[in-house]
Design a protein around this motif. Sequence first.
Motif, PDB file in Angstrom:
ATOM      1  N   ARG A 152       1.098  -1.389   0.302  1.00  0.00           N
ATOM      2  CA  ARG A 152       0.090  -0.111   0.090  1.00  0.00           C
ATOM      3  C   ARG A 152       0.998   1.414  -0.082  1.00  0.00           C
ATOM      4  O   ARG A 152       0.332   2.169  -0.490  1.00  0.00           O
ATOM      5  CB  ARG A 152      -1.102  -0.063   1.268  1.00  0.00           C
ATOM      6  CG  ARG A 152      -2.126  -0.976   1.282  1.00  0.00           C
ATOM      7  CD  ARG A 152      -2.976  -0.767   2.495  1.00  0.00           C
ATOM      8  NE  ARG A 152      -2.194  -0.962   3.768  1.00  0.00           N
ATOM      9  CZ  ARG A 152      -1.991  -1.835   4.413  1.00  0.00           C
ATOM     10  NH1 ARG A 152      -2.450  -3.162   4.099  1.00  0.00           N
ATOM     11  NH2 ARG A 152      -1.245  -1.759   5.737  1.00  0.00           N
ATOM     12  N   GLU A 153       1.952   1.276   0.714  1.00  0.00           N
ATOM     13  CA  GLU A 153       2.951   2.319   1.064  1.00  0.00           C
ATOM     14  C   GLU A 153       3.976   2.558   0.133  1.00  0.00           C
ATOM     15  O   GLU A 153       4.888   3.794   0.170  1.00  0.00           O
ATOM     16  CB  GLU A 153       3.080   2.415   2.238  1.00  0.00           C
ATOM     17  CG  GLU A 153       1.808   2.542   3.234  1.00  0.00           C
ATOM     18  CD  GLU A 153       2.039   2.457   4.900  1.00  0.00           C
ATOM     19  OE1 GLU A 153       3.167   3.163   5.093  1.00  0.00           O
ATOM     20  OE2 GLU A 153       1.479   1.877   5.662  1.00  0.00           O
ATOM     21  N   TYR A 154       4.619   1.560  -0.626  1.00  0.00           N
ATOM     22  CA  TYR A 154       5.627   1.539  -1.322  1.00  0.00           C
ATOM     23  C   TYR A 154       5.962   2.762  -2.312  1.00  0.00           C
ATOM     24  O   TYR A 154       6.981   3.026  -2.677  1.00  0.00           O
ATOM     25  CB  TYR A 154       6.215   0.238  -1.984  1.00  0.00           C
ATOM     26  CG  TYR A 154       5.420   0.278  -3.509  1.00  0.00           C
ATOM     27  CD1 TYR A 154       6.106   0.593  -4.551  1.00  0.00           C
ATOM     28  CD2 TYR A 154       4.173  -0.171  -3.500  1.00  0.00           C
ATOM     29  CE1 TYR A 154       5.599   0.574  -5.802  1.00  0.00           C
ATOM     30  CE2 TYR A 154       3.532  -0.195  -4.766  1.00  0.00           C
ATOM     31  CZ  TYR A 154       4.219   0.079  -5.969  1.00  0.00           C
ATOM     32  OH  TYR A 154       3.507   0.116  -7.202  1.00  0.00           O
ATOM     33  N   LYS A 155       4.948   3.320  -2.657  1.00  0.00           N
ATOM     34  CA  LYS A 155       4.955   4.527  -3.492  1.00  0.00           C
ATOM     35  C   LYS A 155       5.202   5.785  -2.747  1.00  0.00           C
ATOM     36  O   LYS A 155       5.246   6.853  -3.448  1.00  0.00           O
ATOM     37  CB  LYS A 155       3.579   4.531  -4.355  1.00  0.00           C
ATOM     38  CG  LYS A 155       3.244   3.410  -5.148  1.00  0.00           C
ATOM     39  CD  LYS A 155       1.913   3.415  -5.837  1.00  0.00           C
ATOM     40  CE  LYS A 155       0.790   3.529  -4.891  1.00  0.00           C
ATOM     41  NZ  LYS A 155       0.577   2.325  -4.099  1.00  0.00           N
ATOM     42  N   SER A 156       5.210   5.761  -1.422  1.00  0.00           N
ATOM     43  CA  SER A 156       5.251   6.968  -0.662  1.00  0.00           C
ATOM     44  C   SER A 156       6.643   7.261  -0.175  1.00  0.00           C
ATOM     45  O   SER A 156       7.084   6.297   0.583  1.00  0.00           O
ATOM     46  CB  SER A 156       4.240   6.900   0.393  1.00  0.00           C
ATOM     47  OG  SER A 156       4.625   7.793   1.615  1.00  0.00           O
ATOM     48  N   LEU A 157       7.169   8.353  -0.419  1.00  0.00           N
ATOM     49  CA  LEU A 157       8.360   8.682   0.283  1.00  0.00           C
ATOM     50  C   LEU A 157       8.346   8.883   1.972  1.00  0.00           C
ATOM     51  O   LEU A 157       9.466   8.180   2.547  1.00  0.00           O
ATOM     52  CB  LEU A 157       8.680  10.222  -0.112  1.00  0.00           C
ATOM     53  CG  LEU A 157       9.551  10.266  -1.446  1.00  0.00           C
ATOM     54  CD1 LEU A 157       9.725  11.907  -1.679  1.00  0.00           C
ATOM     55  CD2 LEU A 157      10.702   9.441  -1.842  1.00  0.00           C
ATOM     56  N   ASP A 158       7.472   8.743   2.483  1.00  0.00           N
ATOM     57  CA  ASP A 158       7.061   8.827   3.916  1.00  0.00           C
ATOM     58  C   ASP A 158       7.456   7.420   4.302  1.00  0.00           C
ATOM     59  O   ASP A 158       8.259   7.134   5.335  1.00  0.00           O
ATOM     60  CB  ASP A 158       5.679   9.128   4.467  1.00  0.00           C
ATOM     61  CG  ASP A 158       5.586  10.647   4.197  1.00  0.00           C
ATOM     62  OD1 ASP A 158       6.350  11.675   4.269  1.00  0.00           O
ATOM     63  OD2 ASP A 158       4.346  11.183   4.394  1.00  0.00           O
ATOM     64  N   TYR A 159       6.993   6.285   3.834  1.00  0.00           N
ATOM     65  CA  TYR A 159       7.319   4.896   4.223  1.00  0.00           C
ATOM     66  C   TYR A 159       8.897   4.921   4.034  1.00  0.00           C
ATOM     67  O   TYR A 159       9.406   3.952   4.918  1.00  0.00           O
ATOM     68  CB  TYR A 159       6.674   4.027   3.071  1.00  0.00           C
ATOM     69  CG  TYR A 159       6.908   2.484   2.787  1.00  0.00           C
ATOM     70  CD1 TYR A 159       6.376   1.731   3.997  1.00  0.00           C
ATOM     71  CD2 TYR A 159       7.995   1.980   2.355  1.00  0.00           C
ATOM     72  CE1 TYR A 159       6.556   0.409   3.940  1.00  0.00           C
ATOM     73  CE2 TYR A 159       8.255   0.665   2.531  1.00  0.00           C
ATOM     74  CZ  TYR A 159       7.531  -0.079   3.286  1.00  0.00           C
ATOM     75  OH  TYR A 159       7.946  -1.379   3.388  1.00  0.00           O
ATOM     76  N   TRP A 160       9.322   5.224   3.053  1.00  0.00           N
ATOM     77  CA  TRP A 160      10.966   4.735   2.948  1.00  0.00           C
ATOM     78  C   TRP A 160      11.720   5.722   3.900  1.00  0.00           C
ATOM     79  O   TRP A 160      12.918   5.148   4.314  1.00  0.00           O
ATOM     80  CB  TRP A 160      11.483   5.210   1.459  1.00  0.00           C
ATOM     81  CG  TRP A 160      10.757   4.173   0.334  1.00  0.00           C
ATOM     82  CD1 TRP A 160       9.774   4.356  -0.559  1.00  0.00           C
ATOM     83  CD2 TRP A 160      10.991   2.613   0.270  1.00  0.00           C
ATOM     84  NE1 TRP A 160       9.382   3.225  -0.971  1.00  0.00           N
ATOM     85  CE2 TRP A 160      10.054   2.194  -0.731  1.00  0.00           C
ATOM     86  CE3 TRP A 160      12.213   1.895   0.935  1.00  0.00           C
ATOM     87  CZ2 TRP A 160      10.101   0.820  -1.184  1.00  0.00           C
ATOM     88  CZ3 TRP A 160      11.740   0.481   0.736  1.00  0.00           C
ATOM     89  CH2 TRP A 160      10.907   0.205  -0.430  1.00  0.00           C
TER      90      TRP A 160
END
Length: 454
Positions: free
Chosen positions: A32-40
Amino acid sequence: MRKQIILQAFDMTAAMHNAHGLWKHPESRRHREYKSLDYWMELARLLEKGKFDAVFFADVLGVYDVYGGDEAAALRDGVQVPLNDPAFVIPAMAAVTNHLSFAVTVSTSYEQPFHNARKFSTLDHLTNGRVAWNIVTSYLPNAAQNFGLEKMVKHDERYQIADEFLEVSYKLLEDSWEEDAVIADPNSGVLVDASKVHRIKHKGTYFSVEGPHVSEPSPQRTPVLYQAGTSEKGREFAARHAECVFVGGPTPEKINYYIEDIKARAEAYGRRKDEIKAFTFLQVVVAETEEEAYSKYEDIKKYWSADAAKAQYGGSTGYDLAAYENEEELFTYKHTEQGQSRAAYLTKDAARPFTVKEIHEKFSKPAEMDIFVGSPEQVADQLEDFFVRSGVDGFNLTHYITPKDLQDFVELVVPILQERGLYKKEYKEGTFREKLYNRPYLRSGHPAKQRKRS
């Protein structure tokens, strides 16, 4: 001082990596979140909290379409697809950390050395010298088709291309700009001394590059060089070029054999054995108690996708397990132009021959030979034993449920390894190469340094 473990998180900027089917687990966040910079950025902070040396980003340039003759199984369970370019998350991860380094996979089969050199110089500048390049030659037939080829370049020729790719890269990164070329002197009106920037004028079998390099020398000049592959050609290439090698095998003893073989070959090139550090896979399922850990592992198995595992295996080896009709047939090594070390893993490198039926059964659940399950003390014991027996310098830690498995490892296992003196309590200062080798640049015996500017 006791030899300490180097730890890297093994990941992809994808919805899933190799945790086949685990995207369905209720605690999984990555798809769900791999597209988010916040996740990384959150992941980077976690890894630095755990004193991880680096995050190792795998990458591919096509879909896994060997199993069953198409990509349907790979798409259903997200076998390394959908997938983004890992280079773009690194500056954001570097911005929220001070020490975590980043190994990026780039293929010499489909990139151009001039563009690649600029990419790594840029990343090395932006991270203050915390970048490594995992050199691969690419094994997916679909990747070749995506770059205009009807068929993949043959396995051994891919390494010939890689050798020349590295030759051009060294000319650009090491030879094109002298160390004091950038003057930036307002009084003289000179930003760059033109006499100290050189065209490389490379004309070879596969590449023609005039130069000069357009980036000034970065903190490491050449990124730390990784190579993954234990085929004959892969080991020879690693012995010549690699500073870090990623080695797999069915047993610690087989891994040790590959490591010692690569180091012996490196000596034949005039390099020192201690110039090469070796890594292998690590998969951990840990909880406060052994009972809780095995309960967690049984839960993981419920979400496992056998078809996804077979799709990944098919793309990496060229073996379509859906095409084997006789289940009692022995599963033997057959040459393909894909990943030969991966093909050898369950065939000629295995302790005994397997039938096709047994191979299918192996892919019906996670590969138990690669997993440490138990309480924190039990996992630390298993890890220490493997570390000693295999002779590796470190591990690429994979994870079923992301980021929870990494959080559990940091909170439960890392403190025990630190108490035993097996793992650092504080980072060393400096670039990634300085942390690994106590020097900022490639050693003088490396082929990148054994050249004269033309």
